[in-house]
Structures are given as C-alpha cells and as structure tokens.
Motif scaffolding. Structure first.
Motif, mmCIF file in Angstrom:
data_model
loop_
_atom_site.group_PDB
_atom_site.id
_atom_site.type_symbol
_atom_site.label_atom_id
_atom_site.label_comp_id
_atom_site.label_asym_id
_atom_site.label_seq_id
_atom_site.Cartn_x
_atom_site.Cartn_y
_atom_site.Cartn_z
ATOM 1 N N SER A 6 18.980 12.894 73.341
ATOM 2 C CA SER A 6 18.934 11.555 72.596
ATOM 3 C C SER A 6 20.548 10.976 72.144
ATOM 4 O O SER A 6 20.782 9.830 72.255
ATOM 5 N N THR A 7 21.229 12.066 72.249
ATOM 6 C CA THR A 7 22.691 11.638 71.835
ATOM 7 C C THR A 7 23.186 10.806 73.046
ATOM 8 O O THR A 7 23.835 9.780 72.812
ATOM 9 N N GLY A 11 22.381 4.745 70.284
ATOM 10 C CA GLY A 11 23.362 3.320 70.202
ATOM 11 C C GLY A 11 24.998 3.795 69.781
ATOM 12 O O GLY A 11 25.599 3.195 69.919
ATOM 13 N N GLY A 12 24.864 5.321 69.504
ATOM 14 C CA GLY A 12 26.304 5.654 69.327
ATOM 15 C C GLY A 12 27.148 5.453 67.951
ATOM 16 O O GLY A 12 28.116 5.751 67.749
ATOM 17 N N ALA A 13 26.222 4.856 66.996
ATOM 18 C CA ALA A 13 26.871 4.685 65.713
ATOM 19 C C ALA A 13 26.781 5.885 65.036
ATOM 20 O O ALA A 13 26.194 6.814 64.973
ATOM 21 N N ALA A 121 14.411 26.509 77.445
ATOM 22 C CA ALA A 121 14.564 27.978 77.202
ATOM 23 C C ALA A 121 12.938 28.150 76.190
ATOM 24 O O ALA A 121 12.448 27.136 75.780
ATOM 25 N N ASP A 195 10.690 21.902 70.836
ATOM 26 C CA ASP A 195 10.682 23.419 71.451
ATOM 27 C C ASP A 195 11.503 24.152 70.494
ATOM 28 O O ASP A 195 11.145 25.319 70.323
ATOM 29 N N HIS A 367 12.911 9.352 64.841
ATOM 30 C CA HIS A 367 13.889 10.531 64.351
ATOM 31 C C HIS A 367 12.956 11.517 63.739
ATOM 32 O O HIS A 367 12.016 10.905 62.722
ATOM 33 N N GLU A 396 19.137 17.357 65.665
ATOM 34 C CA GLU A 396 17.880 16.896 64.921
ATOM 35 C C GLU A 396 16.883 18.182 65.124
ATOM 36 O O GLU A 396 15.871 17.828 64.177
ATOM 37 N N ALA A 411 22.812 10.520 62.139
ATOM 38 C CA ALA A 411 22.482 11.292 63.158
ATOM 39 C C ALA A 411 23.596 11.965 63.872
ATOM 40 O O ALA A 411 23.802 13.055 64.069
ATOM 41 N N ILE A 412 24.374 10.941 64.301
ATOM 42 C CA ILE A 412 25.402 11.294 65.295
ATOM 43 C C ILE A 412 26.538 11.779 64.498
ATOM 44 O O ILE A 412 27.208 13.093 65.187
HETATM 45 C C1 LIG Z 1 17.506 5.514 71.533
HETATM 46 C C2 LIG Z 1 18.149 5.935 70.485
HETATM 47 C C3 LIG Z 1 19.219 5.519 69.947
HETATM 48 C C4 LIG Z 1 19.712 6.226 68.517
HETATM 49 N N1 LIG Z 1 20.678 5.592 67.995
HETATM 50 C C5 LIG Z 1 21.450 6.255 67.271
HETATM 51 C C6 LIG Z 1 22.645 5.695 66.550
HETATM 52 O O1 LIG Z 1 23.166 4.853 67.058
HETATM 53 N N2 LIG Z 1 23.400 6.496 65.533
HETATM 54 C C7 LIG Z 1 22.953 7.663 64.990
HETATM 55 O O2 LIG Z 1 23.340 8.481 64.059
HETATM 56 N N3 LIG Z 1 21.636 8.127 65.534
HETATM 57 C C8 LIG Z 1 21.003 7.583 66.593
HETATM 58 N N4 LIG Z 1 19.899 7.985 67.276
HETATM 59 C C9 LIG Z 1 19.621 9.421 66.766
HETATM 60 C C10 LIG Z 1 20.280 10.467 67.523
HETATM 61 O O3 LIG Z 1 20.979 9.895 68.883
HETATM 62 C C11 LIG Z 1 19.843 12.059 67.605
HETATM 63 O O4 LIG Z 1 19.057 12.377 66.499
HETATM 64 C C12 LIG Z 1 20.709 12.643 68.170
HETATM 65 O O5 LIG Z 1 21.380 12.336 69.199
HETATM 66 C C13 LIG Z 1 20.131 14.254 68.383
HETATM 67 O O6 LIG Z 1 21.039 15.068 68.745
HETATM 68 P P1 LIG Z 1 20.807 16.471 69.259
HETATM 69 O O7 LIG Z 1 22.272 17.221 69.808
HETATM 70 O O8 LIG Z 1 20.254 17.384 68.017
HETATM 71 O O9 LIG Z 1 19.592 16.377 70.052
HETATM 72 P P2 LIG Z 1 19.700 15.751 71.797
HETATM 73 O O10 LIG Z 1 21.014 14.834 71.902
HETATM 74 O O11 LIG Z 1 18.410 15.050 71.933
HETATM 75 O O12 LIG Z 1 19.645 16.921 72.856
HETATM 76 C C14 LIG Z 1 18.743 17.997 72.876
HETATM 77 C C15 LIG Z 1 18.998 18.340 74.161
HETATM 78 O O13 LIG Z 1 18.405 19.640 74.257
HETATM 79 C C16 LIG Z 1 17.375 19.690 75.538
HETATM 80 N N5 LIG Z 1 16.186 20.465 75.233
HETATM 81 C C17 LIG Z 1 15.133 20.352 74.441
HETATM 82 N N6 LIG Z 1 14.204 21.515 74.420
HETATM 83 C C18 LIG Z 1 14.923 22.432 75.347
HETATM 84 C C19 LIG Z 1 14.598 23.834 75.598
HETATM 85 N N7 LIG Z 1 13.464 24.282 75.074
HETATM 86 N N8 LIG Z 1 15.482 24.388 76.396
HETATM 87 C C20 LIG Z 1 16.572 23.955 76.655
HETATM 88 N N9 LIG Z 1 17.140 22.505 76.358
HETATM 89 C C21 LIG Z 1 16.213 21.730 75.495
HETATM 90 C C22 LIG Z 1 17.166 18.470 75.632
HETATM 91 O O14 LIG Z 1 16.518 18.064 76.916
HETATM 92 C C23 LIG Z 1 18.379 17.718 75.246
HETATM 93 O O15 LIG Z 1 19.187 17.679 76.383
HETATM 94 C C24 LIG Z 1 19.392 7.503 68.279
HETATM 95 C C25 LIG Z 1 18.077 8.134 68.871
HETATM 96 C C26 LIG Z 1 17.870 7.437 69.978
HETATM 97 C C27 LIG Z 1 16.749 8.123 70.920
#
Ligand SMILES: Cc1cc2nc3c(=O)[nH]c(=O)nc-3n(C[C@H](O)[C@H](O)[C@H](O)COP(=O)(O)OP(=O)(O)OC[C@H]3O[C@@H](n4cnc5c(N)ncnc54)[C@H](O)[C@@H]3O)c2cc1C
Length: 430
Positions: A6-7, A11-13, A121, A195, A367, A396, A411-412
C-alpha cells in the motif's frame, strides 16, 4: 512480484510537525496539537504512549528518510481527514517517492540483503521456549523457503482487501454497513489479506482493535480504487446529486463517509476548478495529468457552473449556491460555515473561475486500524503485555495507534516511524 504494498500506491501524505516548512507557509502547529488531533480523531481509543511516540518522532523520521534518499517537496498540504495542515509529500509521485528511495538503498547493501518477492510467509518458526527464530513459506507457489533469524519483523500491512475477514470483524464504526464486495477497496488485493495477523497469533501475540476499519470518501465507483487524480487536500467541494454541499470537506474520514451514505445513491461529485488544475498537462501529486483523466472519461469538464450542472445532471441554481456558500467561508478565514468548515488553512481560497472539473466518488475500504499489539520499541506483545521474544511488528499490521479513525497522512508517518524503530530494536534484539 514487486515491492512496496500500500505504501507504494499511497497518496504519500506523511504528517509531521515541521518548523521549517510549516513556518515558511505561515502554518501554526505543535507536536502537542498533532498528538491531540490524533487522539481525538481516533475517538480517544488509541494508546496514548504509542500516539506520543508517533507524534514526537514523525519529524525526526522525515529527517532520517531524507538522509536515506527521500526528497520531499517544500509545500505542506492537508490530506483528506488529516485534521491539520502538516502533510508532507515526496517530490516523486505519491508513495513511490518513498519505496523507490528505499529500494535504491537496499541495492547499496549488495548481497547482504536478499529480497524475495512472490514468497508469502506462511509460518513463524519458534523454538521450545516460544522464541520466534525464523519464518517459512513457498516461493512462486512451489519452492519451499525457510529463513532462520535472531529476530523477525512483521510488516505485512492491513487486511482491507480480505472481504470475508473484514465482514467478520466489522462490529465497530461501520457495523451498519455491509463491507462486502459491493464496497470496493483502495488496497492491493493480494497484499492486504491480513496474513501477518495469523502469523502473530500463532506466536501468541495479542491482536487488538480489529473492528476499527476505515472507509475513505474518495473511492472510484465500481472498484473503490483511488489511483486517479489527487483527491485529497483543499479547494475541492463535496456535491451531492441535488447539487448541494452536505458536509465540511475538512472533516474526519468517518464523518465524511457517514455523510455520503446519507446522500442520494450514497455517492457524490468531487468538484474542483482551475485553482487545483491550472495546467491540464502538468502531473499532480499522484503523477497523473488532468488531460489523461479527461481522456479516460474519469473526470468531467465544463467552462461554467451552468454547463457543469447540465453535465452532472444537478440543478444549476443549487450548484451555484453551493459554490457561493463555500466561497463565503473561504473568504472569511476563521469563521465556521453551517457544516463546520473553517477556512484557517493557508491553501483555502474561493473557487471562482472555470474550467470546472467533477469526478464521481464513493466510500471505499481503506485502512484497518487494528492489529498486533506493540510497545514503543515495536515489540509484539502478548495478552499480558509481555514481549513475544524475537518478534517485532510495524505498520498497518499493528494496532493501537490510530484508534477508531486514522487521520489522513498518519499511516505513512506511522509505518516509517515504527518501521525504523522496529529495525533498530530487532537489530539490537531489545
Ligand atoms: C491507495 C492508497 C492511498 C493511501 N494514501 C495514504 C496517504 O497518502 N497517507 C497515509 O498516511 N496513508 C495512506 N494510505 C495508507 C498507507 O499507505 C498504508 O497504511 C501503509 O502504506 C501500510 O504500510 P505497511 O508497510 O504497513 O504495509 P504495505 O505497504 O501494504 O506493505 C506490506 C507488504 O507486505 C507484503 N505481504 C503481505 N503478506 C505477506 C506475507 N504473508 N509474506 C510476505 N509478505 C507479505 C505485501 O505484499 C506488501 O508488499 C493509503 C493506502 C492506499 C491503499
């Protein structure tokens, strides 16, 4: 098969209190205000210690990201539902500004880092004492892979795309709304399945706040995706099918979505004008041009509000009154309009000139605020609040930070602040 989750598509905010950039724009802010808006926006159910850690460390995280190669814009914005003007954006489009910088960083480590894509995983490996000592899964659906390690960090993101699971746990803010396939998601289907929650549970980590699910008001009808124009920020109005405004555009996301569900067909037009798109050929923050969105038919364009009213089939007198009403509020900074909109923001300005642009939008699952219970060292905790040896979590997949409603841009800030801490803690086996 690619990095970023999702990162990458976000939107990158990224919210942080930044004396340098905010002051240059005349924005008054403080870490205390950031803390209070995060707690309040989350209905005061976030863990105060984690919220304090986030709000204190978001700016040091920005500085650290800059050192690691992320280039931020100087201009600070206000993401949808941010309840403040402290959203940072990268110079490259959207979340790719961050993931691309960290991918480049990984390359610097050469063979010391092995990246395995297409390798979900499926199991945490534990020793007899209950310490997590590794992880295993299948590469490309067939080749078994086992990684033994002194520490494991869960960073698998949320479960917004897991339609069955999100319905099972939907007993919170959205319990009146069926979160089935009719409501889309902004998340990547394969990535956001939750997961990490199953993995954490298998190691006896505590899982909290699962019913706290966030809907975003800016979904595309039919898919729920958000990868079109940059919809967050200011100077865009929410107009219902009667041509009326119906909510303060700067409200929290749950307030916005609740208001949308009450409108005819549960949908609305996001109305913008020349102010946001002075040049149709210039890519916006999402890296998208208005010219392309018009060509794809995603956005409607008209030179006057009378023409726009015809195009989107709303009464022209209502549409013009709605814009005039907003313009009055935008010109009288500091005064509340009837929806509670206050134009304190240095960006808010009256919308007077065409061309006008309108884009149909709906609420979408965005989210999941609940997840693995952690402490400020990003250690996964069990039901008694004790660290699960060898297990850390960030992003997340964790719970307790955003309460019942996450602020836009938090979230970012969270994933990088706690991600950085998780890395340090795991390396030191804290
Ligand atoms: C379209 C969109 C726009 C957004 N815009 C904003 C914003 O502008 N500002 C903001 O604060 N938040 C925003 N958010 C929310 C924010 O982007 C997410 O909450 C955040 O990026 C989550 O980051 P993360 O590193 O926890 O997970 P992710 O970035 O989702 O990364 C998780 C990774 O783990 C991998 N994965 C999953 N399961 C497994 C497994 N079993 N084994 C190995 N790998 C696995 C996935 O494939 C993925 O690559 C947005 C979300 C979306 C979807």
């Amino acid at each position: 098969g690619f990095l970023g989750g999702s990162t990458n598509v976000s939107g990158g905010a990224l919210n942080a209190v930044d004396d340098k950039r905010q002051k240059a724009q005349g924005i008054e802010d403080s870490v205390q205000k950031f803390y209070e808006s995060t707690m309040k926006g989350g209905h005061n159910v976030g863990n105060p210690e984690l919220v304090k850690y986030l709000t204190d460390n978001a700016y040091p995280t920005v500085e650290w990201m800059e050192k690691e190669g992320v280039v931020f814009r100087d201009k600070i914005g206000a993401a949808t539902g941010s309840l403040g003007q402290r959203s940072h954006y990268g110079k490259k489009p959207a979340g790719y500004a961050y993931t691309s910088a960290f991918e480049n960083k990984l390359k610097e480590f050469g063979d010391h880092v092995v990246v395995l894509t297409e390798t979900p995983a499926s199991k945490l490996i534990m020793d007899k004492s209950g310490r997590v000592i590794g992880v295993s899964g299948l590469h490309a659906g067939k080749q078994p892979v086992t990684v033994m390690a002194p520490s494991v960090i869960l960073a698998t993101g949320g479960f917004g795309a897991n339609v069955k699971f999100r319905q099972e746990v939907n007993t919170g803010v959205w319990k009146e709304v069926t979160l089935d396939n009719r409501i889309g998601t902004t998340n990547i289907n394969k990535a956001a399945q939750g997961d990490g929650l199953k993995l954490a549970k298998s190691a006896h980590a505590d899982i909290i706040g699962l019913s706290d699910i966030q809907l975003h008001p800016n979904g595309t009808p039919g898919t729920g995706l958000m990868q079109d124009i940059a919809t967050s920020g200011r100077n865009r109005l929410f107009i219902n099918k009667n041509g009326d405004r119906f909510v303060s555009e700067s409200a929290a996301r749950d307030t916005l979505c609740k208001a949308i569900f009450k409108q005819p067909d549960g949908t609305y037009w996001l109305l913008m004008n020349k102010l946001r798109y002075p040049d149709e050929n210039k890519p916006d923050r999402m890296g998208v041009t208005m010219k392309d969105m018009l060509a794809l038919g995603r956005v409607k364009k008209a030179d006057t509000l009378d023409e726009m009213a015809k195009l989107i089939n709303v009464p022209a007198d209502h549409l013009k009154a709605a814009v005039a009403e907003y313009n009055k509020a935008a010109s009288n900074k500091g005064t509340k309009d009837k929806f509670g909109f206050v134009a304190t923001n240095t960006d808010d300005a009256p919308m007077t000139e065409g061309p006008w642009y309108a884009c149909l939008k709906v609420p979408t699952v965005h989210h999941t605020m609940g997840g693995v219970r952690i402490d400020t060292l990003a250690r996964a905790l069990d039901k008694d609040g004790k660290p699960v040896p060898g297990l850390y979590a960030a992003g997340e997949v964790t719970g307790g930070i955003h309460g019942a409603n996450r602020l836009g841009g938090n979230a970012i800030a969270d994933v990088f602040t706690f991600g950085r801490q998780a890395g340090a803690s795991a390396a030191q086996q804290k």
